[in-house]
Structures are given as C-alpha cells and as structure tokens.
Design an enzyme around this catalytic site. Structure first.
Site, PDB file in Angstrom:
ATOM      1  CB  ALA A 114      -1.003   0.031   1.159  1.00  0.00           C
ATOM      2  CB  SER A 115       4.468   2.027  -0.171  1.00  0.00           C
ATOM      3  OG  SER A 115       4.890   1.268  -1.283  1.00  0.00           O
ATOM      4  N   GLY A 116       2.172   2.455  -2.578  1.00  0.00           N
ATOM      5  CA  GLY A 116       1.835   3.145  -3.832  1.00  0.00           C
ATOM      6  C   GLY A 116       2.585   2.625  -5.052  1.00  0.00           C
ATOM      7  CB  SER A 125       5.276  -2.800  -8.577  1.00  0.00           C
ATOM      8  OG  SER A 125       5.360  -1.764  -9.514  1.00  0.00           O
TER       9      SER A 125
HETATM   10  P1  ADP Z   1       1.318  -1.167  -3.459  1.00  0.00           P
HETATM   11  O1  ADP Z   1       1.406  -1.542  -4.915  1.00  0.00           O
HETATM   12  O2  ADP Z   1       2.572  -0.491  -2.962  1.00  0.00           O
HETATM   13  O3  ADP Z   1       0.871  -2.281  -2.566  1.00  0.00           O
HETATM   14  P2  ADP Z   1      -1.037   0.266  -4.246  1.00  0.00           P
HETATM   15  O4  ADP Z   1      -0.536   1.118  -5.384  1.00  0.00           O
HETATM   16  O5  ADP Z   1      -1.765  -0.997  -4.570  1.00  0.00           O
HETATM   17  O6  ADP Z   1       0.216  -0.022  -3.296  1.00  0.00           O
HETATM   18  O7  ADP Z   1      -1.967   1.118  -3.285  1.00  0.00           O
HETATM   19  C1  ADP Z   1      -1.600   2.405  -2.842  1.00  0.00           C
HETATM   20  C2  ADP Z   1      -2.847   3.180  -2.414  1.00  0.00           C
HETATM   21  O8  ADP Z   1      -2.436   4.446  -1.904  1.00  0.00           O
HETATM   22  C3  ADP Z   1      -3.778   3.447  -3.584  1.00  0.00           C
HETATM   23  O9  ADP Z   1      -5.115   3.306  -3.113  1.00  0.00           O
HETATM   24  C4  ADP Z   1      -3.464   4.912  -3.937  1.00  0.00           C
HETATM   25  O10 ADP Z   1      -4.561   5.563  -4.518  1.00  0.00           O
HETATM   26  C5  ADP Z   1      -3.139   5.504  -2.574  1.00  0.00           C
HETATM   27  N1  ADP Z   1      -2.258   6.684  -2.583  1.00  0.00           N
HETATM   28  C6  ADP Z   1      -2.450   7.804  -1.866  1.00  0.00           C
HETATM   29  N2  ADP Z   1      -1.456   8.689  -2.082  1.00  0.00           N
HETATM   30  C7  ADP Z   1      -0.615   8.150  -2.958  1.00  0.00           C
HETATM   31  C8  ADP Z   1       0.603   8.603  -3.571  1.00  0.00           C
HETATM   32  N3  ADP Z   1       1.133   9.785  -3.313  1.00  0.00           N
HETATM   33  N4  ADP Z   1       1.220   7.750  -4.428  1.00  0.00           N
HETATM   34  C9  ADP Z   1       0.700   6.527  -4.690  1.00  0.00           C
HETATM   35  N5  ADP Z   1      -0.443   6.047  -4.151  1.00  0.00           N
HETATM   36  C10 ADP Z   1      -1.103   6.845  -3.286  1.00  0.00           C
END
Ligand code: ADP
Length: 204
Positions: A39-41, A107
């Site tokens: 959930a880091s993005g 990723s």
């Molecule tokens: P990961 O792939 O690292 O597990 P995800 O991309 O699936 O994370 O989820 C990240 C969540 O955080 C999404 O719901 C996204 O909309 C939210 N978010 C909030 N702020 C940001 C940001 N600055 N960059 C990326 N995602 C963000």
C-alpha cells in the site's frame, strides 16, 4: 539462492548485437525496481508512469507483484525462502525484458536487502541498467490507506508474516530514487519518477 540443476547445457549466443537492438527499439532496455511496504503506492505509481511513457512512444511494461504471483510464481508463498525465489525469478524476467529493449517497472515489496542486492548484481553482471526506487510510505499512512484490507487482517492475526507487521521491511540505504508517498501527492510522485527515468539516457 537457486542452484543450477540441469547439466549438459550450453549458453547459445544470439547474433543480434546490443546496438542493433537499441536502433530497432529506439531505446535501451532497463529495469526500474519499485520496493516498499504494501500500500505504499508501488502499483499505482507504476501504471501511471507506464501510461505517461508509453504515450511518449517508449516501450515500457509493468511487472506487478500480485499479477506475477497469479501466474509465473503461483507456486510461491510468503516464507523467506519463497520471497527470495519470487524476487529471483522477477529479477531474471526483468533482465530478459531489458535485454529485449524494454523498460520494465517491477513493483514488488521485496523486503529483504539481500534479495534486492542479488537482482542488482544480476543486472550489473549483464551490463543492464538498473535503478532501485524506494516507494516510501510510513507504516501509519500505509495502514490508514489499507486498500485491500490486508493490514487489518494482519493485525487481527489472520495473515501471518505480513511485511511491516510481523515480518521485517529492510529499507534501502542507497536507492537511485526515493519517493515519499506520504508527503507528495500521486501526481507529484509520478512526475518525479518520469523526470528521473527520462534523465537516464535510455530513450533516443
Ligand atoms: P502497493 O502496490 O505499494 O501495494 P497500491 O498502489 O496498490 O500499493 O496502493 C496504494 C494506495 O495508496 C492506492 O489506493 C493509492 O490511490 C493511494 N495513494 C495515496 N497517495 C498516494 C501517492 N502519493 N502515491 C501513490 N499512491 C497513493
């Protein structure tokens, strides 16, 4: 690390030179490796960066943790050994993509330094450009987002060995790029990654 099992095999060299491939593709292949907490993005930024770069005519492809675990790595779980094998295979796949002239954006939480460093070494040994990008987010912010409800389950003990909760995340110490998603909005994060990769002299 995986042992070579098969014997009596010989590497078969191709005849297309690196220069020919670069001329054909109009770019040099490379790997942009996103690491960070769940959930880091990572996935959100990766698909947005892919969209921007493809619209500019570049050859880019996302390799995503969950997607790969549904196919190539469906036989792997989340033990330290399986996490290592997961990352090893993706390292090999991203190296092949780069060899084909594609920029792959991988990723993966990839929480252990030793596994990430093995991928870096694999690329270095093969002369493939490799950029580690730390998609940084505080645990508090990641837990607050919890788009898949995984932190909630991990806190409830329904998921064991969850990175950041009861399994470690070893922060990169010298990433080529450090993005802080709890400080910058999505648009800014994407712009920073695009600006970084455009500055690497990959695209003709
Ligand atoms: P990961 O792939 O690292 O597990 P995800 O991309 O699936 O994370 O989820 C990240 C969540 O955080 C999404 O719901 C996204 O909309 C939210 N978010 C909030 N702020 C940001 C940001 N600055 N960059 C990326 N995602 C963000």
């Amino acid at each position: 690390m995986a042992e070579q099992v098969a014997t009596n095999i010989t590497f078969h060299e191709g005849t297309v030179s690196a220069e020919e491939r670069i001329a054909n593709m109009g770019q040099k292949g490379a790997t942009l490796w996103f690491t960070g907490l769940s959930a880091s993005g990572k996935s959100t930024i990766a698909v947005a960066v892919e969209q921007v770069l493809v619209a500019r005519g570049h050859h880019v492809y996302c390799l995503d943790g969950d997607n790969i675990r549904m196919g190539l790595n469906k036989n792997l779980g989340f033990s330290a050994e399986d996490r290592a094998e997961n990352i090893r295979r993706i390292g090999e796949v991203s190296k092949l993509f780069a060899d084909a002239g594609v920029l792959s954006i991988a990723s993966f939480i990839s929480p252990y330094t030793v596994d990430r460093d093995a991928v870096r070494t694999l690329h270095a040994d093969n002369g493939v450009p490799y950029f580690e990008c730390y998609i940084d987010c505080s645990l508090e912010a990641a837990e607050e987002r919890d788009p898949k409800g995984l932190y909630k389950k991990a806190r409830a003990g329904e998921i064991k060995g969850f990175t950041g909760i009861d399994d470690p995340y070893e922060e990169p110490t010298t990433p080529e790029l450090h993005i802080k998603t709890h400080e910058d909005d999505l648009e800014t994060c994407v712009a920073k990654v695009v600006e970084f990769i455009e500055a690497q002299n990959l695209f003709g």
